[in-house]
Design a protein around this motif. Structure first.
Motif, PDB file in Angstrom:
ATOM      1  N   SER A 122     -11.675   2.122  -6.242  1.00  0.00           N
ATOM      2  CA  SER A 122     -11.426   2.661  -4.958  1.00  0.00           C
ATOM      3  C   SER A 122     -11.369   1.552  -3.871  1.00  0.00           C
ATOM      4  CB  SER A 122     -12.475   3.730  -4.590  1.00  0.00           C
ATOM      5  OG  SER A 122     -12.432   4.839  -5.770  1.00  0.00           O
ATOM      6  N   THR A 123     -10.770   2.008  -2.675  1.00  0.00           N
ATOM      7  CA  THR A 123     -10.767   1.098  -1.861  1.00  0.00           C
ATOM      8  C   THR A 123     -10.850   1.732  -0.406  1.00  0.00           C
ATOM      9  OG1 THR A 123      -8.375   1.315  -1.137  1.00  0.00           O
ATOM     10  CG2 THR A 123      -8.885  -0.343  -2.911  1.00  0.00           C
ATOM     11  N   LEU A 124     -11.243   0.911   0.645  1.00  0.00           N
ATOM     12  CA  LEU A 124     -11.327   1.245   1.967  1.00  0.00           C
ATOM     13  C   LEU A 124     -10.570   0.479   2.845  1.00  0.00           C
ATOM     14  CD1 LEU A 124     -15.263   2.411   2.428  1.00  0.00           C
ATOM     15  CD2 LEU A 124     -13.258   3.903   2.529  1.00  0.00           C
ATOM     16  N   GLU A 125      -9.787   1.125   3.600  1.00  0.00           N
ATOM     17  CA  GLU A 125      -8.829   0.255   4.567  1.00  0.00           C
ATOM     18  C   GLU A 125      -9.639   0.176   6.055  1.00  0.00           C
ATOM     19  OE1 GLU A 125      -6.363  -1.107   2.970  1.00  0.00           O
ATOM     20  OE2 GLU A 125      -7.019  -0.077   1.301  1.00  0.00           O
ATOM     21  N   ILE A 126      -9.800  -1.096   6.518  1.00  0.00           N
ATOM     22  CA  ILE A 126     -10.684  -1.489   7.515  1.00  0.00           C
ATOM     23  C   ILE A 126      -9.560  -2.139   8.758  1.00  0.00           C
ATOM     24  CG2 ILE A 126     -12.563  -2.870   8.601  1.00  0.00           C
ATOM     25  CD1 ILE A 126     -13.298  -0.975   6.468  1.00  0.00           C
ATOM     26  N   VAL A 142     -10.017   3.212   8.337  1.00  0.00           N
ATOM     27  CA  VAL A 142      -8.630   3.841   8.761  1.00  0.00           C
ATOM     28  C   VAL A 142      -8.007   4.702   7.414  1.00  0.00           C
ATOM     29  CG1 VAL A 142      -7.923   2.571  10.776  1.00  0.00           C
ATOM     30  CG2 VAL A 142      -7.314   2.204   8.279  1.00  0.00           C
ATOM     31  N   SER A 143      -8.475   4.463   6.600  1.00  0.00           N
ATOM     32  CA  SER A 143      -7.860   5.315   5.298  1.00  0.00           C
ATOM     33  C   SER A 143      -8.815   4.580   3.992  1.00  0.00           C
ATOM     34  CB  SER A 143      -6.520   5.220   4.969  1.00  0.00           C
ATOM     35  OG  SER A 143      -6.150   6.148   4.229  1.00  0.00           O
ATOM     36  N   GLY A 144      -8.349   5.252   2.845  1.00  0.00           N
ATOM     37  CA  GLY A 144      -8.858   5.006   1.560  1.00  0.00           C
ATOM     38  C   GLY A 144      -8.200   5.364   0.268  1.00  0.00           C
ATOM     39  N   THR A 145      -8.455   4.727  -0.834  1.00  0.00           N
ATOM     40  CA  THR A 145      -7.819   5.326  -1.977  1.00  0.00           C
ATOM     41  C   THR A 145      -8.927   5.643  -3.006  1.00  0.00           C
ATOM     42  OG1 THR A 145      -7.805   2.991  -3.249  1.00  0.00           O
ATOM     43  CG2 THR A 145      -5.846   3.734  -1.513  1.00  0.00           C
ATOM     44  N   GLY A 146      -8.448   6.259  -4.095  1.00  0.00           N
ATOM     45  CA  GLY A 146      -9.449   6.663  -5.281  1.00  0.00           C
ATOM     46  C   GLY A 146     -10.260   7.786  -4.671  1.00  0.00           C
ATOM     47  N   LYS A 147     -11.774   7.226  -4.905  1.00  0.00           N
ATOM     48  CA  LYS A 147     -12.690   8.407  -4.291  1.00  0.00           C
ATOM     49  C   LYS A 147     -12.548   8.578  -3.011  1.00  0.00           C
ATOM     50  CE  LYS A 147     -15.923   8.737  -8.081  1.00  0.00           C
ATOM     51  NZ  LYS A 147     -17.120   8.341  -8.712  1.00  0.00           N
ATOM     52  N   PHE A 148     -11.908   7.674  -2.314  1.00  0.00           N
ATOM     53  CA  PHE A 148     -11.829   7.578  -0.745  1.00  0.00           C
ATOM     54  C   PHE A 148     -10.796   8.080  -0.015  1.00  0.00           C
ATOM     55  CE2 PHE A 148     -15.243   4.016  -1.567  1.00  0.00           C
ATOM     56  CZ  PHE A 148     -16.372   4.891  -1.151  1.00  0.00           C
ATOM     57  N   ARG A 149     -10.007   8.701  -0.842  1.00  0.00           N
ATOM     58  CA  ARG A 149      -8.577   9.180  -0.362  1.00  0.00           C
ATOM     59  C   ARG A 149      -8.881   9.928   0.817  1.00  0.00           C
ATOM     60  NH1 ARG A 149      -5.740  11.797  -5.615  1.00  0.00           N
ATOM     61  NH2 ARG A 149      -5.217   9.780  -6.692  1.00  0.00           N
ATOM     62  N   LEU A 150      -7.891   9.496   1.903  1.00  0.00           N
ATOM     63  CA  LEU A 150      -7.728   9.888   3.176  1.00  0.00           C
ATOM     64  C   LEU A 150      -9.088   9.775   4.011  1.00  0.00           C
ATOM     65  CD1 LEU A 150      -6.120  13.547   2.759  1.00  0.00           C
ATOM     66  CD2 LEU A 150      -5.258  11.471   3.796  1.00  0.00           C
ATOM     67  N   ALA A 151      -9.793   8.717   3.477  1.00  0.00           N
ATOM     68  CA  ALA A 151     -11.162   8.398   4.433  1.00  0.00           C
ATOM     69  C   ALA A 151     -10.829   8.293   5.888  1.00  0.00           C
ATOM     70  CB  ALA A 151     -11.658   7.236   3.402  1.00  0.00           C
ATOM     71  N   GLY A 153     -13.573   6.901   9.195  1.00  0.00           N
ATOM     72  CA  GLY A 153     -15.062   6.509   9.318  1.00  0.00           C
ATOM     73  C   GLY A 153     -15.132   5.242  10.147  1.00  0.00           C
ATOM     74  N   PHE A 154     -16.263   4.618  10.001  1.00  0.00           N
ATOM     75  CA  PHE A 154     -16.645   3.543  10.947  1.00  0.00           C
ATOM     76  C   PHE A 154     -17.544   2.493  10.201  1.00  0.00           C
ATOM     77  CE2 PHE A 154     -20.811   4.727  12.198  1.00  0.00           C
ATOM     78  CZ  PHE A 154     -20.610   6.360  12.030  1.00  0.00           C
ATOM     79  N   ALA A 155     -17.474   1.422  10.394  1.00  0.00           N
ATOM     80  CA  ALA A 155     -18.635   0.422   9.879  1.00  0.00           C
ATOM     81  C   ALA A 155     -19.231  -0.234  10.862  1.00  0.00           C
ATOM     82  CB  ALA A 155     -18.213  -0.634   8.996  1.00  0.00           C
ATOM     83  N   ILE A 156     -20.695  -0.267  11.013  1.00  0.00           N
ATOM     84  CA  ILE A 156     -21.538  -1.078  11.961  1.00  0.00           C
ATOM     85  C   ILE A 156     -21.626  -2.530  11.519  1.00  0.00           C
ATOM     86  CG2 ILE A 156     -23.489  -1.270  13.227  1.00  0.00           C
ATOM     87  CD1 ILE A 156     -23.619   1.925  12.949  1.00  0.00           C
ATOM     88  N   VAL A 177     -18.273   6.958   5.859  1.00  0.00           N
ATOM     89  CA  VAL A 177     -16.919   7.779   5.680  1.00  0.00           C
ATOM     90  C   VAL A 177     -16.963   9.105   5.431  1.00  0.00           C
ATOM     91  CG1 VAL A 177     -15.736   5.435   5.082  1.00  0.00           C
ATOM     92  CG2 VAL A 177     -16.764   6.525   3.277  1.00  0.00           C
ATOM     93  N   PHE A 178     -16.018   9.900   5.677  1.00  0.00           N
ATOM     94  CA  PHE A 178     -15.844  11.202   5.315  1.00  0.00           C
ATOM     95  C   PHE A 178     -14.639  10.999   4.509  1.00  0.00           C
ATOM     96  CE2 PHE A 178     -18.244  11.243   9.434  1.00  0.00           C
ATOM     97  CZ  PHE A 178     -19.279  12.291   9.137  1.00  0.00           C
ATOM     98  N   HIS A 179     -14.622  11.706   3.431  1.00  0.00           N
ATOM     99  CA  HIS A 179     -13.499  11.794   2.551  1.00  0.00           C
ATOM    100  C   HIS A 179     -13.511  12.952   1.638  1.00  0.00           C
ATOM    101  CE1 HIS A 179     -16.410  10.391  -0.740  1.00  0.00           C
ATOM    102  NE2 HIS A 179     -16.792   9.986   0.264  1.00  0.00           N
ATOM    103  N   PHE A 180     -12.409  13.027   0.841  1.00  0.00           N
ATOM    104  CA  PHE A 180     -12.292  14.325   0.053  1.00  0.00           C
ATOM    105  C   PHE A 180     -13.186  13.950  -1.156  1.00  0.00           C
ATOM    106  CE2 PHE A 180      -8.358  15.118   2.365  1.00  0.00           C
ATOM    107  CZ  PHE A 180      -8.702  16.394   2.520  1.00  0.00           C
TER     108      PHE A 180
END
Ligand SMILES: *[C@@H]1O[C@H](CO)[C@@H](O)[C@H](O)[C@H]1NC(C)=O
Ligand SMILES: *[C@@H]1O[C@H](CO)[C@@H](O)[C@H](O)[C@H]1NC(C)=O
Ligand SMILES: *[C@@H]1O[C@H](CO)[C@@H](O)[C@H](O)[C@H]1NC(C)=O
Ligand SMILES: *[C@@H]1O[C@H](CO)[C@@H](O)[C@H](O)[C@H]1NC(C)=O
Length: 180
Positions: A122-126, A142-151, A153-156, A177-180
């Motif tokens: 899975s990936t997260l797009e930053i 801004v988005s994600g793939t795999g387990k993080f589809r349509l993610a 969120g934010f990172a501190i 992150v919020f995701h499906f």
């Protein structure tokens, strides 16, 4: 032929109200079904020495990540703990661009490519502004793939190690992150 038929003001208001009501319903519905995941990890942004993974490519005067106009490509190790030899959970791959005239900001365009058991593949797009002189700053997921589809969120981000002469750093990522 006109593209938009003329709509009277009262009609327009009714239309708008229906649209807003539908949007609110959809948002509530979606939020209820999203999962929230929080992950803390460490990014080893090494420009000098053994296994350097951050490479400044081009700059205006010269390639230096501390100067406006520099573009760097990275394939940084992400680990569970501060120790560079601790378990790797993935890589931060992509580019950052120093895009502040005073040199104080790196624009991140990265994929976090996870390889640990739970999120393997899975990936997260930053994307966002890493104002690296601040103790804490945020970048967007801004988005994600795999387990993080349509993610979303934010990172501190926090710099927990900095060797300025060698431009080696460790960043702590607290990612929500919020995701499906
Ligand atoms: C550098 O990479 C090699 C091969 O991937 C590895 O064996 C070594 O432990 C790494 N060294 C550091 C300091 O990360
Ligand atoms: C990590 O392991 C390498 C050998 O693989 C060693 O040279 C290096 O000192 C270790 N780094 C830390 C921070 O323990
Ligand atoms: C991650 O997935 C790859 C490809 O499917 C597999 O080869 C690897 O063993 C997996 N790693 C873990 C830690 O599950
Ligand atoms: C991560 O950030 C959240 C705020 O988004 C905070 O509540 C939480 O305590 C932080 N977790 C860690 C381990 O720093």
């Amino acid at each position: 032929m006109s593209i938009m038929a003329p709509v009277s003001l009262p009609k327009l208001c009714v239309l708008l109200l229906i649209t807003i009501a539908t949007c609110m319903e959809a948002t509530q519905f979606q939020l209820q079904n999203l999962k929230e995941t929080n992950i803390v990890f460490y990014m080893h942004d090494w420009e000098t020495g053994l296994n350097a993974t951050a490479v400044p490519l081009v700059g205006i005067k010269r390639p230096s990540v501390l100067e406006y106009g520099t573009v760097a490509v990275i394939d940084d190790k992400l680990t569970v703990a501060y120790d560079r030899n601790s378990t790797e959970i993935g890589r931060a791959r992509g580019i950052y661009v120093n895009s502040a005239l005073d040199g104080s900001e790196l624009h991140f365009l990265l994929s976090l490519v996870f390889t640990n058991k739970e999120f393997n593949g899975s990936t997260l797009e930053i994307q966002g502004s890493n104002r690296f002189f601040q103790k804490f700053r945020e970048v967007s997921v801004v988005s994600g793939t795999g387990k993080f589809r349509l993610a979303r969120g934010f990172a501190i981000l926090e710099t927990v190690f900095l060797d300025l002469p060698n431009l080696n750093a460790i960043l702590r990522w607290n990612t929500t992150v919020f995701h499906f």
